[in-house]
Design a protein around this motif. Structure first.
Motif, PDB file in Angstrom:
ATOM      1  N   ARG A 138     -23.020   1.930  61.097  1.00  8.93           N
ATOM      2  CA  ARG A 138     -23.529   2.713  61.944  1.00  8.93           C
ATOM      3  C   ARG A 138     -23.526   1.622  62.485  1.00  8.93           C
ATOM      4  N   SER A 139     -23.046  -0.222  62.692  1.00 10.57           N
ATOM      5  CA  SER A 139     -22.613  -1.080  63.455  1.00 10.57           C
ATOM      6  C   SER A 139     -21.963  -0.870  64.133  1.00 10.57           C
ATOM      7  N   SER A 140     -22.070  -1.031  65.528  1.00  6.07           N
ATOM      8  CA  SER A 140     -21.054  -0.629  66.116  1.00  6.07           C
ATOM      9  C   SER A 140     -19.789  -1.915  66.469  1.00  6.07           C
ATOM     10  N   SER A 141     -19.880  -3.156  66.014  1.00  7.66           N
ATOM     11  CA  SER A 141     -19.469  -3.989  66.769  1.00  7.66           C
ATOM     12  C   SER A 141     -18.447  -4.254  64.614  1.00  7.66           C
ATOM     13  N   SER A 142     -18.918  -3.514  63.925  1.00  8.83           N
ATOM     14  CA  SER A 142     -18.244  -2.872  62.828  1.00  8.83           C
ATOM     15  C   SER A 142     -17.303  -2.083  62.968  1.00  8.83           C
ATOM     16  N   TRP A 143     -17.933  -0.883  63.518  1.00  9.40           N
ATOM     17  CA  TRP A 143     -16.737   0.325  63.741  1.00  9.40           C
ATOM     18  C   TRP A 143     -15.178  -0.192  65.178  1.00  9.40           C
ATOM     19  N   ARG A 144     -15.781  -1.184  65.699  1.00 14.26           N
ATOM     20  CA  ARG A 144     -14.367  -1.386  66.664  1.00 14.26           C
ATOM     21  C   ARG A 144     -13.725  -2.065  65.608  1.00 14.26           C
ATOM     22  N   VAL A 145     -13.747  -3.397  64.862  1.00  9.88           N
ATOM     23  CA  VAL A 145     -12.651  -3.620  64.058  1.00  9.88           C
ATOM     24  C   VAL A 145     -11.964  -2.735  63.122  1.00  9.88           C
ATOM     25  N   ASP A 200     -29.738  -7.680  54.443  1.00  8.42           N
ATOM     26  CA  ASP A 200     -28.613  -8.214  53.748  1.00  8.42           C
ATOM     27  C   ASP A 200     -28.029  -9.026  54.591  1.00  8.42           C
ATOM     28  N   GLN A 201     -28.198  -8.632  55.901  1.00  9.40           N
ATOM     29  CA  GLN A 201     -27.597  -9.566  56.837  1.00  9.40           C
ATOM     30  C   GLN A 201     -28.227 -10.958  57.059  1.00  9.40           C
ATOM     31  N   ARG A 202     -29.515 -11.483  56.796  1.00 11.62           N
ATOM     32  CA  ARG A 202     -29.630 -12.410  56.834  1.00 11.62           C
ATOM     33  C   ARG A 202     -30.051 -13.066  55.688  1.00 11.62           C
ATOM     34  N   GLY A 227     -25.477 -14.442  60.675  1.00 11.53           N
ATOM     35  CA  GLY A 227     -26.528 -13.254  59.725  1.00 11.53           C
ATOM     36  C   GLY A 227     -26.119 -12.146  60.698  1.00 11.53           C
ATOM     37  N   TYR A 228     -24.771 -11.427  61.460  1.00  8.97           N
ATOM     38  CA  TYR A 228     -24.598 -10.493  61.693  1.00  8.97           C
ATOM     39  C   TYR A 228     -23.790  -9.723  61.403  1.00  8.97           C
ATOM     40  N   VAL A 229     -23.384  -8.344  61.066  1.00  3.60           N
ATOM     41  CA  VAL A 229     -21.551  -7.791  60.925  1.00  3.60           C
ATOM     42  C   VAL A 229     -21.209  -7.328  62.213  1.00  3.60           C
ATOM     43  N   PRO A 230     -20.332  -7.776  62.261  1.00  2.45           N
ATOM     44  CA  PRO A 230     -19.079  -7.767  61.413  1.00  2.45           C
ATOM     45  C   PRO A 230     -18.759  -9.108  60.375  1.00  2.45           C
ATOM     46  N   GLY A 254     -15.989 -14.169  61.503  1.00  3.29           N
ATOM     47  CA  GLY A 254     -17.743 -13.265  61.621  1.00  3.29           C
ATOM     48  C   GLY A 254     -17.263 -13.671  63.306  1.00  3.29           C
ATOM     49  N   GLU A 255     -17.515 -12.710  63.932  1.00  4.83           N
ATOM     50  CA  GLU A 255     -17.514 -12.255  65.673  1.00  4.83           C
ATOM     51  C   GLU A 255     -16.615 -11.006  65.499  1.00  4.83           C
ATOM     52  N   SER A 256     -16.748 -10.183  65.760  1.00  5.74           N
ATOM     53  CA  SER A 256     -15.879  -8.388  66.066  1.00  5.74           C
ATOM     54  C   SER A 256     -14.991  -9.399  67.040  1.00  5.74           C
ATOM     55  N   VAL A 257     -15.009 -10.094  68.238  1.00  9.23           N
ATOM     56  CA  VAL A 257     -14.475 -10.342  69.147  1.00  9.23           C
ATOM     57  C   VAL A 257     -12.994 -11.305  69.052  1.00  9.23           C
ATOM     58  N   VAL A 309     -19.255  -4.710  77.117  1.00 13.54           N
ATOM     59  CA  VAL A 309     -19.347  -4.582  75.892  1.00 13.54           C
ATOM     60  C   VAL A 309     -20.321  -5.275  75.399  1.00 13.54           C
ATOM     61  N   ASN A 310     -19.391  -6.156  74.805  1.00 14.61           N
ATOM     62  CA  ASN A 310     -19.366  -7.837  73.399  1.00 14.61           C
ATOM     63  C   ASN A 310     -20.637  -8.266  74.214  1.00 14.61           C
ATOM     64  N   ALA A 311     -20.647  -8.975  75.587  1.00 17.96           N
ATOM     65  CA  ALA A 311     -21.701  -9.532  75.646  1.00 17.96           C
ATOM     66  C   ALA A 311     -22.616  -9.208  76.850  1.00 17.96           C
ATOM     67  N   ILE A 337     -23.777  -5.356  76.903  1.00 16.51           N
ATOM     68  CA  ILE A 337     -24.530  -4.613  76.472  1.00 16.51           C
ATOM     69  C   ILE A 337     -25.112  -4.566  74.806  1.00 16.51           C
ATOM     70  N   GLN A 338     -24.098  -4.513  74.206  1.00 16.43           N
ATOM     71  CA  GLN A 338     -24.479  -4.645  72.981  1.00 16.43           C
ATOM     72  C   GLN A 338     -25.646  -5.523  72.319  1.00 16.43           C
ATOM     73  N   PRO A 339     -25.540  -6.608  73.259  1.00 22.43           N
ATOM     74  CA  PRO A 339     -26.750  -8.009  72.364  1.00 22.43           C
ATOM     75  C   PRO A 339     -28.161  -7.351  73.000  1.00 22.43           C
ATOM     76  N   HIS A 375     -30.015  -4.562  72.300  1.00 21.04           N
ATOM     77  CA  HIS A 375     -29.954  -3.471  71.474  1.00 21.04           C
ATOM     78  C   HIS A 375     -29.747  -3.394  70.255  1.00 21.04           C
ATOM     79  N   ASN A 376     -29.504  -5.028  70.062  1.00 21.65           N
ATOM     80  CA  ASN A 376     -29.296  -5.876  68.537  1.00 21.65           C
ATOM     81  C   ASN A 376     -30.523  -5.148  67.817  1.00 21.65           C
ATOM     82  N   LEU A 377     -30.648  -4.938  66.855  1.00 20.97           N
ATOM     83  CA  LEU A 377     -31.832  -4.654  66.035  1.00 20.97           C
ATOM     84  C   LEU A 377     -33.136  -6.122  65.425  1.00 20.97           C
ATOM     85  N   SER A 378     -32.569  -7.487  66.096  1.00 19.78           N
ATOM     86  CA  SER A 378     -32.866  -8.115  65.727  1.00 19.78           C
ATOM     87  C   SER A 378     -33.934  -8.264  67.054  1.00 19.78           C
ATOM     88  N   VAL A 379     -33.430  -7.992  68.705  1.00 23.67           N
ATOM     89  CA  VAL A 379     -33.367  -7.992  68.791  1.00 23.67           C
ATOM     90  C   VAL A 379     -34.794  -7.196  69.580  1.00 23.67           C
TER      91      VAL A 379
HETATM   92  N1  LIG Z   1     -21.088 -10.317  69.148  1.00 24.14           N
HETATM   93  C1  LIG Z   1     -21.293  -9.787  68.080  1.00 24.14           C
HETATM   94  C2  LIG Z   1     -22.378  -8.977  67.121  1.00 24.14           C
HETATM   95  C3  LIG Z   1     -22.866  -8.602  66.353  1.00 24.14           C
HETATM   96  C4  LIG Z   1     -24.230  -7.646  65.718  1.00 24.14           C
HETATM   97  O1  LIG Z   1     -25.307  -7.459  66.882  1.00 24.14           O
HETATM   98  N2  LIG Z   1     -24.572  -7.335  64.869  1.00 24.14           N
HETATM   99  C5  LIG Z   1     -25.549  -6.224  64.831  1.00 24.14           C
HETATM  100  C6  LIG Z   1     -25.505  -5.003  63.964  1.00 24.14           C
HETATM  101  S1  LIG Z   1     -23.820  -4.049  65.480  1.00 24.14           S
HETATM  102  C7  LIG Z   1     -26.236  -6.760  63.780  1.00 24.14           C
HETATM  103  O2  LIG Z   1     -25.866  -7.387  62.617  1.00 24.14           O
HETATM  104  N3  LIG Z   1     -28.267  -6.702  63.658  1.00 24.14           N
HETATM  105  C8  LIG Z   1     -28.340  -7.523  62.754  1.00 24.14           C
HETATM  106  C9  LIG Z   1     -29.481  -7.949  63.137  1.00 24.14           C
HETATM  107  O3  LIG Z   1     -29.736  -7.410  64.288  1.00 24.14           O
HETATM  108  O4  LIG Z   1     -30.733  -8.484  61.928  1.00 24.14           O
HETATM  109  C10 LIG Z   1     -20.060  -9.146  67.284  1.00 24.14           C
HETATM  110  O5  LIG Z   1     -18.921  -8.398  67.958  1.00 24.14           O
HETATM  111  O6  LIG Z   1     -19.977  -9.459  65.622  1.00 24.14           O
END
Ligand SMILES: N[C@@H](CCC(=O)N[C@@H](CS)C(=O)NCC(=O)O)C(=O)O
Length: 214
Positions: free
Chosen positions: A10-17, A39-41, A52-55, A65-68, A101-103, A105-107, A109-113
């Motif tokens: 369900r990770s949007s950054s993983s879906w990009r890749v 698991d990411q931590r 500590g993020y996917v993908p 690391g880093e989808s972009v 999007v990457n810098a 919006i997505q950060p 609503h990231n889970l840890s945020v």
């Molecule tokens: N800029 C990073 C963002 C990665 C990111 O935020 N991944 C999220 C899932 S979409 C994640 O691993 N979140 C886990 C957490 O916040 O603990 C990228 O594009 O790879």
């Protein structure tokens, strides 16, 4: 070349890749990193991606690391079919969409945020919606401006050719709907999403099609 994508369904950054890999017809394996289990931590994943993020894409044993950064590497290594225009200005416009999007919006609503912001799910969702709606309104203005500038009105952001701009939009809209964001602010983005989401590469890479989908 062996490509192993460490990701979460369900990770949007993983879906990009996954979208770009599917569009380019590249074979790859996946390893599921369960974000809800944390698991990411863990030390094992952090050895691959210290953030500590996917993908994370592991290429012949080397992690990236880093989808972009991954998308750009894929584009340079497997240029056909392309996901960046030939013209330098148009490439910059695509990257403007990608970074919005990457810098932008997505950060937010990231889970840890979300967890750092509030413990209650409804407060987390309200926070996510606030920044999603602000970011999507900006994205709407940018894609509208690109259409005016290029004189091309779809089907994709840059016209007939799919680009990284489209690749980041579909996963972002998926998340916006999950959080219940009001999409009235971005009708052009919604129309783009509907067209892009019909592509085989978008469908094959969608969250529900992944082996770890729960
Ligand atoms: N800029 C990073 C963002 C990665 C990111 O935020 N991944 C999220 C899932 S979409 C994640 O691993 N979140 C886990 C957490 O916040 O603990 C990228 O594009 O790879």
């Amino acid at each position: 070349m062996q490509l192993v994508l460490h990701q979460y369904w369900r990770s949007s950054s993983s879906w990009r890749v996954r979208f770009a890999l599917a569009w380019k017809g590249l074979a790859y394996e996946t390893r599921s990193i369960d974000l809800l289990a944390g698991d990411q931590r863990g030390a094992e994943h952090r050895a691959n991606n210290p953030a500590g993020y996917v993908p994370c894409l592991v290429v012949d044993g080397r992690p990236l690391g880093e989808s972009v950064a991954i998308l750009e590497w894929l584009e340079e290594t497997f240029p056909a079919p392309p996901l960046l225009p030939r013209d330098a200005w148009e490439r910059a416009r695509v990257r403007q969409v990608v970074e919005t999007v990457n810098a932008g919006i997505q950060p937010l609503h990231n889970l840890s945020v979300l967890h750092a912001h509030a413990a209650e799910p409804e407060a987390q969702r309200a926070w996510a919606r606030r920044f999603l709606e602000r970011g999507l309104a900006a994205l709407e203005a940018i894609v509208t401006d690109i259409a005016r500038e290029t004189g091309r009105d779809g089907p994709y952001v840059m016209g007939e050719a799919l680009s990284l701009a489209d690749v980041v939009i579909v996963p972002q809209l998926y998340q916006a709907r999950r959080f219940g964001a009001d999409l009235a602010c971005c009708p052009r983005v919604v129309a783009l999403d509907e067209r892009i989401a019909r592509l085989d590469a978008a469908i094959a890479s969608s969250p529900e099609r992944q082996p770890d989908a729960g």
